[in-house]
Design a protein around this motif. Structure first.
Motif, mmCIF file in Angstrom:
data_model
loop_
_atom_site.group_PDB
_atom_site.id
_atom_site.type_symbol
_atom_site.label_atom_id
_atom_site.label_comp_id
_atom_site.label_asym_id
_atom_site.label_seq_id
_atom_site.Cartn_x
_atom_site.Cartn_y
_atom_site.Cartn_z
ATOM 1 N N ASP A 22 0.887 -1.198 -0.252
ATOM 2 C CA ASP A 22 0.518 -0.013 -0.208
ATOM 3 C C ASP A 22 0.769 0.814 0.204
ATOM 4 N N ILE A 159 -7.574 0.267 -3.067
ATOM 5 C CA ILE A 159 -7.576 -0.174 -1.432
ATOM 6 C C ILE A 159 -8.200 1.500 -1.398
ATOM 7 N N THR A 160 -9.247 1.250 0.247
ATOM 8 C CA THR A 160 -9.506 2.290 0.431
ATOM 9 C C THR A 160 -8.539 2.608 1.476
ATOM 10 N N TRP A 163 -9.503 0.840 5.545
ATOM 11 C CA TRP A 163 -11.116 -0.058 4.984
ATOM 12 C C TRP A 163 -12.331 0.241 4.493
ATOM 13 N N ALA A 165 -14.333 0.961 2.440
ATOM 14 C CA ALA A 165 -15.220 1.015 1.072
ATOM 15 C C ALA A 165 -16.294 0.636 0.987
ATOM 16 N N ASP A 181 -11.293 -4.833 -5.434
ATOM 17 C CA ASP A 181 -11.312 -4.196 -4.323
ATOM 18 C C ASP A 181 -10.844 -4.994 -3.007
ATOM 19 N N SER A 183 -10.348 -3.963 0.426
ATOM 20 C CA SER A 183 -10.209 -2.911 1.486
ATOM 21 C C SER A 183 -10.562 -3.467 2.544
#
Length: 214
Positions: A22, A159-160, A163, A165, A181, A183
């Motif tokens: 990340d 990825i947000t 977490w 999303a 996704d 996340s």
């Protein structure tokens, strides 16, 4: 009841291991880059998904030469078989690029950012779902355009931060062409360090058992 049969070599199945790196947009410290390069040399057969924040390329005062150097630094840890995604984070610099009003509260840890948080850049601790639908679309468009302009193609994985999303974020991601996704997290895994902060309750509500996001 028949006796259990001892396991044999023929029963063995390969374990597939994947790693997500990340690239949040904070910094590119040489010691971190060197550690990552060493990991890639030692475990070159491990599949890696690199999710890159466009904020690296959006800070005020950057020149074209600076952006090229940033691209080279990140790509020095990426191998040909690796995959690329976008780390979409609510950085203030990304909001400015997208032309949307920056949201500074609430954060994962408190009601609002502290006065000194935005001296460099800020917003990494602010959930994306606070932005209206139109703004989310603009954030995705600006982020993907920025990565493409700096040599990372058009990623289709996400990825947000935190977490987070949420359904509206995933809907915006789908409209932007994102297909995957990564996340999600089991709330109990983050409970020991986060249970006294807002982020834990948000994650618990978002990724509760039995709820699926597609």
């Amino acid at each position: 009841m028949p006796a259990a049969r001892p396991a044999t070599a023929g029963d063995a199945r390969p374990v597939q291991l994947g790693v997500i790196v990340d690239w949040q947009g904070r910094d590119l410290a040489n010691m971190n880059l060197e550690a990552l390069r060493a990991f890639r040399q030692a475990f070159g057969d491990v599949a890696v998904l690199h999710v890159v924040s466009p904020a690296y390329f959006l800070r005020p005062g950057l020149t074209d030469a600076d952006r090229q150097a940033i691209t080279l630094a990140i790509k020095s840890a990426i191998q040909p078989a690796d995959h690329l995604g976008i780390a979409l984070v609510g950085w203030k610099s990304l909001a400015a690029k997208a032309g949307v009003i920056f949201r500074d509260s609430p954060t994962f840890w408190s009601e609002a950012l502290s006065p000194g948080d935005c001296a460099f850049d800020c917003g990494i601790d602010v959930p994306l779902h606070l932005y209206p639908e139109k703004d989310l679309d603009q954030l995705f468009a600006a982020g993907l355009d920025t990565l493409e302009a700096n040599g990372f193609g058009r990623p289709n994985a996400l990825i947000t931060e935190g977490w987070m999303a949420a359904p509206e974020v995933l809907a915006a991601a789908a409209r932007a062409g994102i297909r995957y996704d990564f996340s999600a997290v089991a709330p109990e895994l983050i409970a020991p360090r986060t249970k006294h902060y807002p982020i834990y309750q948000w994650v618990k509500a978002l990724w509760q058992i039995g709820r699926a996001h597609v």
